[in-house]
Write a protein that holds these residues in place. Structure first.
Motif, short mmCIF file in Angstrom:
data_model
loop_
_atom_site.label_atom_id
_atom_site.label_comp_id
_atom_site.label_asym_id
_atom_site.label_seq_id
_atom_site.Cartn_x
_atom_site.Cartn_y
_atom_site.Cartn_z
N GLY A 14 -4.24 -66.69 -15.21
CA GLY A 14 -3.30 -67.44 -16.26
C GLY A 14 -1.89 -67.98 -15.51
O GLY A 14 -1.60 -67.75 -14.69
N ALA A 15 -1.30 -68.84 -16.48
CA ALA A 15 -0.24 -69.40 -15.86
C ALA A 15 1.10 -68.29 -15.86
O ALA A 15 1.85 -68.70 -15.08
CB ALA A 15 0.42 -70.50 -17.02
N ILE A 16 0.84 -67.38 -16.35
CA ILE A 16 1.80 -66.35 -16.15
C ILE A 16 2.05 -65.27 -15.19
O ILE A 16 3.09 -64.89 -14.78
CB ILE A 16 2.04 -65.37 -17.35
N CYS A 17 0.89 -65.34 -14.32
CA CYS A 17 0.62 -64.50 -13.36
C CYS A 17 1.33 -65.12 -12.06
O CYS A 17 1.68 -66.06 -11.97
CB CYS A 17 -0.96 -64.34 -13.08
N GLY A 18 1.43 -64.10 -11.16
CA GLY A 18 2.09 -64.56 -9.72
C GLY A 18 3.40 -63.68 -9.70
O GLY A 18 4.37 -64.03 -8.95
N ALA A 19 3.48 -62.44 -10.08
CA ALA A 19 4.75 -61.75 -9.95
C ALA A 19 4.82 -61.32 -8.39
O ALA A 19 3.93 -61.01 -7.80
CB ALA A 19 4.54 -60.62 -10.84
N LEU A 20 6.21 -61.23 -8.14
CA LEU A 20 6.55 -60.67 -6.80
C LEU A 20 7.39 -59.56 -7.21
O LEU A 20 8.42 -59.60 -7.63
CB LEU A 20 7.26 -61.72 -5.91
N THR A 37 9.51 -50.01 -23.87
CA THR A 37 9.52 -50.67 -25.30
C THR A 37 8.16 -50.10 -25.93
O THR A 37 7.83 -50.19 -27.09
CB THR A 37 9.62 -52.03 -25.29
N LEU A 38 7.21 -49.41 -25.15
CA LEU A 38 6.15 -48.94 -25.72
C LEU A 38 5.86 -47.46 -25.50
O LEU A 38 6.11 -47.09 -24.30
CB LEU A 38 4.90 -49.86 -25.58
N ASN A 39 5.10 -46.86 -26.31
CA ASN A 39 4.44 -45.47 -25.78
C ASN A 39 2.97 -45.75 -25.78
O ASN A 39 2.34 -46.43 -26.20
CB ASN A 39 4.85 -44.33 -26.66
N ARG A 40 2.28 -44.40 -25.23
CA ARG A 40 0.77 -44.68 -25.24
C ARG A 40 0.04 -44.81 -26.29
O ARG A 40 -1.00 -45.70 -26.38
CB ARG A 40 0.45 -43.29 -24.41
N ALA A 41 0.53 -43.98 -27.40
CA ALA A 41 -0.14 -44.31 -28.76
C ALA A 41 -0.26 -45.93 -29.17
O ALA A 41 -1.26 -46.38 -29.76
CB ALA A 41 0.53 -43.40 -29.77
N GLU A 42 0.97 -46.37 -28.86
CA GLU A 42 0.88 -47.81 -29.35
C GLU A 42 0.04 -48.70 -28.57
O GLU A 42 -0.07 -50.01 -29.04
CB GLU A 42 2.20 -48.30 -29.15
N ILE A 43 -0.65 -48.39 -27.44
CA ILE A 43 -1.36 -49.46 -26.79
C ILE A 43 -2.63 -48.54 -26.59
O ILE A 43 -3.75 -49.23 -25.56
CB ILE A 43 -0.97 -49.90 -25.33
N SER A 44 -3.08 -47.62 -27.22
CA SER A 44 -4.27 -46.61 -26.99
C SER A 44 -5.30 -47.45 -27.28
O SER A 44 -6.62 -47.19 -26.84
CB SER A 44 -4.20 -45.56 -27.74
N HIS A 45 -5.35 -48.40 -28.34
CA HIS A 45 -6.38 -49.35 -28.64
C HIS A 45 -6.83 -50.56 -27.71
O HIS A 45 -7.71 -51.54 -27.92
CB HIS A 45 -6.45 -49.81 -29.98
N LEU A 46 -5.84 -50.83 -26.51
CA LEU A 46 -5.68 -51.94 -25.64
C LEU A 46 -6.68 -51.75 -24.45
O LEU A 46 -6.87 -50.27 -24.07
CB LEU A 46 -4.38 -52.31 -25.38
N THR A 47 -7.18 -52.51 -23.85
CA THR A 47 -7.71 -52.23 -22.56
C THR A 47 -6.85 -52.69 -21.38
O THR A 47 -6.37 -53.59 -21.65
CB THR A 47 -9.10 -53.18 -22.52
N ARG A 48 -6.81 -51.86 -20.61
CA ARG A 48 -5.91 -52.07 -19.05
C ARG A 48 -6.73 -52.93 -18.39
O ARG A 48 -7.87 -52.72 -18.04
CB ARG A 48 -5.41 -50.84 -18.51
N VAL A 49 -5.99 -54.25 -18.05
CA VAL A 49 -6.68 -55.25 -17.14
C VAL A 49 -6.01 -55.01 -15.72
O VAL A 49 -4.86 -54.92 -15.81
CB VAL A 49 -6.30 -56.73 -17.74
N ARG A 50 -6.92 -54.73 -14.86
CA ARG A 50 -6.44 -54.57 -13.47
C ARG A 50 -6.43 -55.66 -12.66
O ARG A 50 -7.14 -56.84 -13.03
CB ARG A 50 -7.22 -53.25 -13.05
N GLU A 51 -6.17 -55.70 -11.32
CA GLU A 51 -6.36 -56.67 -10.29
C GLU A 51 -5.67 -58.09 -10.89
O GLU A 51 -6.39 -59.06 -10.71
CB GLU A 51 -7.78 -56.87 -9.76
N THR A 52 -4.59 -58.03 -11.57
CA THR A 52 -3.80 -59.19 -11.75
C THR A 52 -2.45 -59.34 -11.05
O THR A 52 -2.04 -58.43 -10.40
CB THR A 52 -3.50 -59.05 -13.18
N GLY A 53 -1.71 -60.14 -11.28
CA GLY A 53 -0.38 -60.44 -10.77
C GLY A 53 0.74 -59.59 -11.39
O GLY A 53 1.88 -59.85 -10.96
N PHE A 54 0.17 -58.94 -12.38
CA PHE A 54 1.41 -58.01 -13.25
C PHE A 54 1.28 -56.70 -12.63
O PHE A 54 0.31 -56.16 -12.05
CB PHE A 54 1.04 -57.99 -14.64
N VAL A 55 2.34 -56.09 -12.93
CA VAL A 55 2.28 -54.56 -12.56
C VAL A 55 1.61 -53.88 -13.58
O VAL A 55 0.78 -52.79 -13.22
CB VAL A 55 3.87 -54.13 -12.83
#
Length: 223
Positions: A14-20, A37-55
């Motif tokens: 998407g448009a936000i990707c491309g981090a250096l 700004t977050l801990n593991r419990a706050e994102i435990s229901h989220l899916t980690r998306v890999r191979e993106t331009g983000f860390v």
């Protein structure tokens, strides 16, 4: 107005990707290694998306189910470690001023979108952003007060930020990311008299990229 259809688009590619992430702003990619700004419990229901331009990028598996109608940007906060601020011979107020500048970039970019609200409710996409690291731009001396330093003598700056999307104020986290940007040494310098010129350029990039991500919603309003 319902912007949930657009939000179903993943940020991958998407448009936000491309981090250096290079130089003094380099960060590790281990899960939750630097999220402040977050801990593991706050994102435990989220899916980690890999191979993106983000860390790091985490996304709700059923993002399309959230019928958001507006966007609210909370004030950008300073989450840079105090010792890191003092290490670059700055004070917390300098980073807080940069945070205010970043917030203004975001608001300005969306001012004509029709998506912003000043009174967020449960159908509002609430976006909170934090600066976690900055790097300064410096020119190494050339031995002359008249000559500008060549590109090989430039130390480039930049910034690292975290952005969290919530379903309403204090609501469920639906997306979280960490991203860092700093230009290549040979990239043009916007303002050689500003130590934070690369940092401000990173803010501008993030703001413009976020607008691009929601551009379809802008056009829907205009139509």
């Amino acid at each position: 107005m319902n912007i949930s259809g657009k939000i179903t688009k993943t940020l991958i590619g998407g448009a936000i990707c491309g981090a250096l992430i290079i130089g003094t702003l380099a960060v590790t990619t281990s899960a939750m290694a630097h999220m402040r700004t977050l801990n593991r419990a706050e994102i435990s229901h989220l899916t980690r998306v890999r191979e993106t331009g983000f860390v790091e990028l985490y996304q709700h598996p059923d993002l399309e189910s959230f019928a958001f109608t507006h966007i609210y940007f909370e004030p950008v906060t300073n989450r840079m470690q105090p010792q890191d601020i003092y290490d670059i011979d700055r004070r917390p107020r300098h980073i807080e001023e940069l945070a205010e500048d970043f917030h203004e970039h975001l608001l300005h970019s969306f001012k004509n979108s029709g998506l912003l609200t000043s009174q967020p409710d449960e159908r509002t996409l609430v976006i909170s952003t934090a600066i976690t690291d900055v790097g300064e731009f410096h020119e190494q001396t050339t031995g002359s007060h008249l000559a500008r330093a060549p590109s090989s003598h430039l130390l480039r700056g930049g910034a690292v930020m975290e952005m969290v999307w919530r379903a309403g104020p204090e609501g469920e986290v639906v997306l979280a990311l960490r991203d860092g940007r700093t230009p290549e040494r040979y990239a043009p310098v916007t303002d050689r008299d500003d130590d934070f010129t690369d940092t401000r350029d990173a803010f501008e990039d993030w703001a413009v990229n976020l607008v691009d991500f929601f551009a379809e919603d802008f056009r829907a309003i205009e139509d």
